[in-house]
Design a protein around this motif. Structure first.
Motif, PDB file in Angstrom:
ATOM      1  N   MET A  59       0.828  -1.208   0.000  1.00 22.38           N
ATOM      2  CA  MET A  59       0.000   0.000   0.000  1.00 22.38           C
ATOM      3  C   MET A  59       0.861   1.257   0.000  1.00 22.38           C
ATOM      4  O   MET A  59       0.599   2.215  -0.741  1.00 22.38           O
ATOM      5  N   VAL A  60       1.908   1.261   0.812  1.00 27.37           N
ATOM      6  CA  VAL A  60       2.759   2.454   0.953  1.00 27.37           C
ATOM      7  C   VAL A  60       3.661   2.643  -0.266  1.00 27.37           C
ATOM      8  O   VAL A  60       3.670   3.718  -0.891  1.00 27.37           O
ATOM      9  N   TRP A  61       4.433   1.615  -0.609  1.00 28.98           N
ATOM     10  CA  TRP A  61       5.393   1.758  -1.703  1.00 28.98           C
ATOM     11  C   TRP A  61       4.717   1.658  -3.065  1.00 28.98           C
ATOM     12  O   TRP A  61       5.148   2.311  -4.027  1.00 28.98           O
ATOM     13  N   GLY A  62       3.658   0.875  -3.150  1.00 29.15           N
ATOM     14  CA  GLY A  62       2.910   0.797  -4.398  1.00 29.15           C
ATOM     15  C   GLY A  62       2.292   2.128  -4.760  1.00 29.15           C
ATOM     16  O   GLY A  62       2.200   2.486  -5.943  1.00 29.15           O
ATOM     17  N   TRP A  63       1.868   2.874  -3.739  1.00 28.70           N
ATOM     18  CA  TRP A  63       1.289   4.200  -3.996  1.00 28.70           C
ATOM     19  C   TRP A  63       2.305   5.113  -4.672  1.00 28.70           C
ATOM     20  O   TRP A  63       1.979   5.831  -5.631  1.00 28.70           O
ATOM     21  N   VAL A  77       4.476  -0.598   9.140  1.00 30.22           N
ATOM     22  CA  VAL A  77       3.897   0.225   8.079  1.00 30.22           C
ATOM     23  C   VAL A  77       4.675   0.083   6.778  1.00 30.22           C
ATOM     24  O   VAL A  77       4.082  -0.027   5.694  1.00 30.22           O
ATOM     25  N   PHE A  78       6.003   0.068   6.855  1.00 32.23           N
ATOM     26  CA  PHE A  78       6.811   0.125   5.640  1.00 32.23           C
ATOM     27  C   PHE A  78       7.313  -1.233   5.148  1.00 32.23           C
ATOM     28  O   PHE A  78       7.769  -1.348   4.004  1.00 32.23           O
ATOM     29  N   ARG A  79       7.202  -2.294   5.992  1.00 33.92           N
ATOM     30  CA  ARG A  79       7.820  -3.550   5.588  1.00 33.92           C
ATOM     31  C   ARG A  79       6.895  -4.772   5.664  1.00 33.92           C
ATOM     32  O   ARG A  79       7.244  -5.830   5.156  1.00 33.92           O
ATOM     33  N   LEU A 103      -2.657  10.128   3.813  1.00 33.03           N
ATOM     34  CA  LEU A 103      -3.821   9.425   4.347  1.00 33.03           C
ATOM     35  C   LEU A 103      -3.508   7.954   4.616  1.00 33.03           C
ATOM     36  O   LEU A 103      -3.878   7.416   5.680  1.00 33.03           O
ATOM     37  N   ILE A 104      -2.825   7.298   3.683  1.00 32.29           N
ATOM     38  CA  ILE A 104      -2.468   5.887   3.879  1.00 32.29           C
ATOM     39  C   ILE A 104      -1.599   5.712   5.122  1.00 32.29           C
ATOM     40  O   ILE A 104      -1.844   4.823   5.957  1.00 32.29           O
ATOM     41  N   GLY A 110      -1.363   7.689   7.750  1.00 31.26           N
ATOM     42  CA  GLY A 110      -2.147   7.969   8.943  1.00 31.26           C
ATOM     43  C   GLY A 110      -3.023   6.796   9.344  1.00 31.26           C
ATOM     44  O   GLY A 110      -3.100   6.435  10.536  1.00 31.26           O
ATOM     45  N   LEU A 111      -3.678   6.179   8.376  1.00 39.40           N
ATOM     46  CA  LEU A 111      -4.547   5.038   8.672  1.00 39.40           C
ATOM     47  C   LEU A 111      -3.738   3.835   9.148  1.00 39.40           C
ATOM     48  O   LEU A 111      -4.124   3.164  10.123  1.00 39.40           O
ATOM     49  N   LEU A 112      -2.629   3.537   8.497  1.00 36.27           N
ATOM     50  CA  LEU A 112      -1.830   2.373   8.882  1.00 36.27           C
ATOM     51  C   LEU A 112      -1.202   2.539  10.264  1.00 36.27           C
ATOM     52  O   LEU A 112      -1.200   1.599  11.069  1.00 36.27           O
ATOM     53  N   PHE A 113      -0.663   3.697  10.553  1.00 34.00           N
ATOM     54  CA  PHE A 113      -0.070   3.915  11.873  1.00 34.00           C
ATOM     55  C   PHE A 113      -1.118   3.856  12.980  1.00 34.00           C
ATOM     56  O   PHE A 113      -0.796   3.566  14.134  1.00 34.00           O
ATOM     57  N   SER A 114      -2.380   4.112  12.657  1.00 30.01           N
ATOM     58  CA  SER A 114      -3.434   4.178  13.673  1.00 30.01           C
ATOM     59  C   SER A 114      -4.148   2.852  13.899  1.00 30.01           C
ATOM     60  O   SER A 114      -5.052   2.778  14.733  1.00 30.01           O
ATOM     61  N   ILE A 115      -3.773   1.809  13.155  1.00 28.50           N
ATOM     62  CA  ILE A 115      -4.387   0.489  13.392  1.00 28.50           C
ATOM     63  C   ILE A 115      -4.034  -0.002  14.792  1.00 28.50           C
ATOM     64  O   ILE A 115      -2.864  -0.026  15.176  1.00 28.50           O
ATOM     65  N   GLN A 116      -5.054  -0.410  15.548  1.00 27.35           N
ATOM     66  CA  GLN A 116      -4.835  -0.886  16.911  1.00 27.35           C
ATOM     67  C   GLN A 116      -4.636  -2.404  16.944  1.00 27.35           C
ATOM     68  O   GLN A 116      -3.774  -2.911  17.663  1.00 27.35           O
ATOM     69  N   ASP A 117      -5.435  -3.130  16.201  1.00 28.51           N
ATOM     70  CA  ASP A 117      -5.366  -4.594  16.141  1.00 28.51           C
ATOM     71  C   ASP A 117      -5.590  -4.999  14.688  1.00 28.51           C
ATOM     72  O   ASP A 117      -6.692  -4.859  14.171  1.00 28.51           O
TER      73      ASP A 117
END
Length: 517
Positions: free
Chosen positions: A64-68, A212-214, A287-288, A290-297
């Protein structure tokens, strides 16, 4: 590139007349408003939440991150190539008109015909993806704090209601569209930024940068399957996982379709295309993250009872009451996005009907004399989009397929005129926006990328492949190919001549002589 100079609308009308068309639509849009239409249709706050579950299962955070980033850079190449052609031919027909002008005269009608039908398919599918996504999120927010459980039939009903309301806005609120456009730009920009800040600030914990990145995830397996199963297939998952990014960064041809309503169209249209892609690329990556870093579970997010991982992230990060506010921001953006998608669709269909390209063209080419709007093609766009959404009742992957159709249809229609611009480069006469010595290399790069994604996004997206998980994008694309080529061979080649000039060269010269008297 040259610096845009604002021209009086009379010069825009003269340019349109040079291409053989009368000024039938109201030319009231500024550069900002032309940009706003494409920016609103790209709508990162629509595309990313709509396909966030797909992204998590098909490659996960890393893809999601690098593909973007990969997709954003490639899309910018396509955008620059399109912008140059748009500057030379600023008309609402967009790609299908360009294809006729850039081809050799003998093959121009066929090139225009094929491009027009792929563009129409993509336009309809984009509206389907946007407005169906809006209906899905409306269904989801209705579950907050209630026992309501949305069914496919409920969602289809909401989908129909959304399309009808957007059609009504485009029919009776046309004088408000330019103001809604301004609101939409700020809604997307400020809303996305506020949403990300809110979830990052309120989330009790944050995922690590390593996550998030790996982190790679292959969740493409259904019914107990382990996905595609082998390490070698990871590359396959990475490639098809880029659909979220590529679908989101789609629809910027809206700036071209709105050029007959835009002042200084030969510069405003191209700049609208480029700036819409650039701003959306930056905002979308923000936005991507922010959403990924905010995932709790992660597991609870993917398997959320809401059916929408983004909704679960909101609930976990800010609580139910504040989550409703964030959902309203997303739903509002989706609604604006769908409204302007129908606006763009109707202009393309109007232009294609004006040139005799669709069944019932004599009916659909009419412009409402009171509003200066092609009302009939507004409702044609709504109807076709609803019909394309119906398969979602019987398929668990239909929404992803609809987004594939949108991406393939639109990008093929972008690629044909760009390829013709390279093949018949001696026929191309530059407009005020051009790329100089980089023109041909950028065009070749754009065509190569489009050829790649046109193949990738018809591939299966889930394992095992059966009637429920088939990527029916290939079916829709196949139907368009069979219909357009078959109808061309049987009938259309005998009467379709490509863009029809409403004003002959003689009439244009005569009108100018009269004006000088």
């Amino acid at each position: 590139m040259t610096v845009p100079i604002v021209k009086p609308s009379g010069e825009d009308e003269d340019e349109l007349a040079r291409m053989g068309y009368k000024q039938e639509l109201k030319r009231e849009l500024s550069l900002l408003q032309n940009f706003g239409v494409s920016f609103s249709i790209i709508s990162v706050i629509t595309g990313i939440p709509s396909l966030f579950l797909y992204g998590l299962n098909t490659g996960g955070p890393a893809v999601m991150v690098w593909g973007w980033i990969v997709v954003a850079c490639a899309t910018m190449v396509v955008g620059f190539a399109m912008a140059e052609v748009c500057s030379a031919h600023p008309t609402s027909g967009g790609p299908y008109y360009w294809a006729a002008m850039l081809s050799d005269p003998e093959n121009a009608p066929l090139a225009s015909w094929i491009t027009g039908w792929f563009n129409l398919l993509g336009q309809v599918a984009v509206t389907t993806g946007i407005s169906f996504g809006c209906a899905n999120f409306l269904s989801t927010v209705c579950t907050f704090g209630t026992d309501f459980t949305p069914s496919p039939k409920t969602t289809i009903g909401l989908y129909a209601a959304v399309l009808v309301s957007q059609g009504l806005v485009n029919t009776f609120g046309v004088h408000l569209l330019k103001y809604l456009n301004n609101i939409s730009v700020w809604w997307h920009a400020v809303g996305t930024t506020s949403l990300v800040i809110a979830i990052l600030a309120r989330a009790s914990t944050h995922q690590s940068a390593d996550f998030v990145f790996r982190t790679f995830i292959d969740g493409t397996g259904l019914n107990g399957s382990e996905g595609w199963g082998t390490r070698a297939s990871h590359a396959y998952v990475c490639v098809i996982g880029m659909l979220m990014a590529q679908y989101t960064l789609t629809g910027f041809d809206a700036s071209a379709h709105m050029t007959e309503e835009t002042q200084n169209a030969a510069m405003a249209g191209p700049i609208g295309i480029i700036t819409a892609i650039g701003v959306s690329a930056v905002l979308g990556w923000f936005l991507i993250l922010g959403l990924l870093f905010s995932i709790q579970d992660l597991e609870a997010t993917i398997g959320s009872a809401t059916g929408q991982p983004v909704a679960q992230i909101f609930l976990d990060a800010v609580g139910e009451k504040r989550a409703i506010v964030l959902m309203v921001i997303v739903i509002g953006a989706m609604y604006f996005c769908g409204t302007f998608s129908i606006t763009s669709n109707s202009r393309m269909m109007f232009a294609f009907a004006r040139d005799g390209g669709i069944p019932g063209h004599a009916f659909f080419r009419k412009v409402d004399s009171r509003t200066g709007t092609p009302v009939r093609t507004v409702w044609l766009a709504c109807t076709l989009s609803f019909l394309l959404g119906i398969p979602s009742l019987g398929s668990s992957v239909a929404f992803a397929a609809a987004t594939s159709i949108a991406t393939i249809g639109l990008y093929i229609s972008y690629g044909i005129p760009i390829a013709l611009r390279v093949i018949y480069r001696q026929r191309f006469k530059r407009g005020p926006f051009h790329l100089g010595p980089f023109s041909v290399p950028i065009a070749i790069g754009a065509v190569a990328w489009i050829a790649c994604i046109a193949i990738v996004f018809i591939l299966p997206q889930a394992n095992p492949v059966d009637s429920q998980t088939l990527n029916y994008a290939i079916v829709a694309v196949g139907i368009v190919i069979v219909y357009s080529v078959g109808f061309w061979l049987v009938s259309a080649r005998k009467w379709f001549v490509g863009p029809v000039k409403q004003i002959s060269a003689e009439e244009m010269g005569e009108s100018k002589r009269v004006e000088r008297v």
